[in-house]
Scaffold this active site. Structure first.
Site, PDB file in Angstrom:
ATOM      1  N   PRO A 135       0.731  -1.360   0.171  1.00 22.76           N
ATOM      2  CA  PRO A 135      -0.023   0.083   0.004  1.00 22.76           C
ATOM      3  C   PRO A 135       0.837   1.337  -0.045  1.00 22.76           C
ATOM      4  O   PRO A 135       1.877   1.315   0.805  1.00 22.76           O
ATOM      5  CB  PRO A 135      -0.663  -0.071   1.203  1.00 22.76           C
ATOM      6  CG  PRO A 135      -0.795  -1.693   1.644  1.00 22.76           C
ATOM      7  CD  PRO A 135       0.274  -2.103   1.114  1.00 22.76           C
ATOM      8  N   CYS A 136       0.385   2.231  -0.927  1.00 25.89           N
ATOM      9  CA  CYS A 136       1.338   3.427  -1.008  1.00 25.89           C
ATOM     10  C   CYS A 136       0.733   4.785  -0.523  1.00 25.89           C
ATOM     11  O   CYS A 136       0.821   5.626  -0.706  1.00 25.89           O
ATOM     12  CB  CYS A 136       1.448   3.704  -2.460  1.00 25.89           C
ATOM     13  SG  CYS A 136      -0.146   4.053  -3.476  1.00 25.89           S
TER      14      CYS A 136
END
Length: 399
Positions: A135-136
């Site tokens: 996840p960014c």
């Protein structure tokens, strides 16, 4: 009778309310150039994939943080075999299972994923490749960049699984913003984590999705590492900026205002008054002053802006007075129409906006094939003879 989308631009009167903005391309050009020159590592190599074919060998891979399955779809297109996937979102996992029913799925937190135990359930096939995109949210420049967001450390779980499975190659993708977080310390930590588990040959390059035929501006940071002391192959860009595919090339044949729920061609409903407000938004402009990244009209004749869900506030169609549909988003991501997304329209948009463009993943797969084939044939020493571009030539071609 349904009216089909016209490729002719709207009248000048339609966009006179606000001054039209100039299109912006190559958001990360400076950083991209630095990674190819001053920050260039000795392991990255660019492979011409123009005439590349699928491999005669069967390569198995696992997709971590798989989401709906953009990366998986791309690798399947080059005949890689999806052995397993890991995803915490029930709806994204449902989509992945629908489209890849032969892959084994782990629905849950990756921290609870025991890779060895899981592979024993599928008779311990050899895993040649591990891919994924942690996840960014903490990295992205689209929202608030929080260096201390606990999700930023999920790449360590990615590293843990790699250390247990020991594939030949690893591909990890993320937003380019990950490379400048904490003045580059996040990037350095990722390199050190890979090196600590025996993947000392690690590279990172920013690949622009549009340069591979995706009708969308979507730069991605692509980390590639291997444990065999080999080079890390990247696909050579196929298109110059002036050749990028325009948005019309992907969505021109979809009905203008007639939904097709069966293929996710649905969008947020608008009242007549709302549509009149949308009519006044010029290309590059937003319907709202406080939410400039949402309800923003796409530029006609250009690749799509980077698509995202924005809680239903997707981009406005380049010509029509509505937001783009989930299927239009999927096409701009290069998903085939046969790829169906589970859940509500908004959930489908969320999945699509977070996905890796399958075409980009496909090209990455093509770049890996010569190296994987050479390993399979025991001819790793001959890899240096594979044609590659010089760093000067490549830098010039990218800009």
């Amino acid at each position: 009778m349904d009216i089909q989308l016209s490729l002719f631009p709207p009248t000048e009167k339609q966009f006179t309310a606000k001054k039209q903005k100039k299109v912006k391309l190559g958001r990360y050009e400076r950083l991209q150039r630095e990674l190819l020159t001053t920050q260039r590592d000795p392991y990255q190599v660019f492979i011409d994939i123009e005439n590349q074919t699928v491999s005669p060998f069967n390569y198995n891979f696992i997709d971590l943080f798989c989401g709906a399955g953009g990366f998986t779809q791309g690798l399947v297109q080059v005949k890689f075999n999806p052995v397993a996937s890991v995803e915490i979102s029930p709806i994204a996992s449902a989509t992945h299972q629908r489209n890849f029913p032969n892959s084994h799925h782990f629905l849950g937190d990756i921290c609870e994923f025991n890779s060895i135990e899981w592979l024993e359930k599928v008779n311990l096939p050899p895993i040649h490749l591990v891919v994924g995109g942690p996840p960014c949210q903490g990295f992205s420049v689209a929202g608030k960049r929080n260096p201390d967001d606990p999700r930023n450390n999920l790449f360590k779980e990615f590293i843990r699984v790699v250390s247990e499975i020991r594939p030949w190659y690893v591909v990890m993708e993320n937003v380019p913003g990950i490379l400048t977080m904490k003045d580059g310390k996040i990037k350095q930590a990722i390199f050190e984590q890979f090196e600590s588990i025996g993947y000392s040959n690690i590279s990172v390059v920013i690949l622009e999705s549009a340069a591979y035929g995706v009708p969308q501006i979507r730069p991605r940071a692509i980390f590639i590492a291997n444990r065999l002391e080999l080079q890390n192959p990247y696909p050579k860009p196929q298109l110059q900026p002036e050749q990028y595919q325009p948005i019309e090339s992907a969505i021109c044949d979809l009905p203008e205002y007639t939904p097709i729920p069966e293929i996710n061609h649905e969008w947020t409903r608008h009242s007549p008054e709302y549509m009149q407000r949308i009519e006044q938004v010029p290309p590059g402009g937003s319907l709202y002053e406080t939410y400039l990244d949402a309800f923003k009209r796409q530029y006609p004749g250009k690749p799509s802006m980077t698509i995202k869900e924005n809680h239903g506030g997707t981009h406005i169609h380049p010509y029509l007075n509505r937001v783009i549909s989930a299927r239009e988003m999927a096409r701009l991501q290069s998903f085939p129409d046969s790829f169906i997304f589970e859940g509500t329209m908004k959930k489908a948009m969320w999945q699509i906006g977070n996905a890796v463009p399958p075409r980009l993943a496909e090209c990455i797969g093509y770049g890996l094939i010569p190296y994987l084939d050479s390993i399979s044939l025991g001819k790793e020493k001959e890899l240096s003879t594979i044609p590659k571009t010089s760093e000067i030539q490549l830098a010039l071609e990218l800009h």
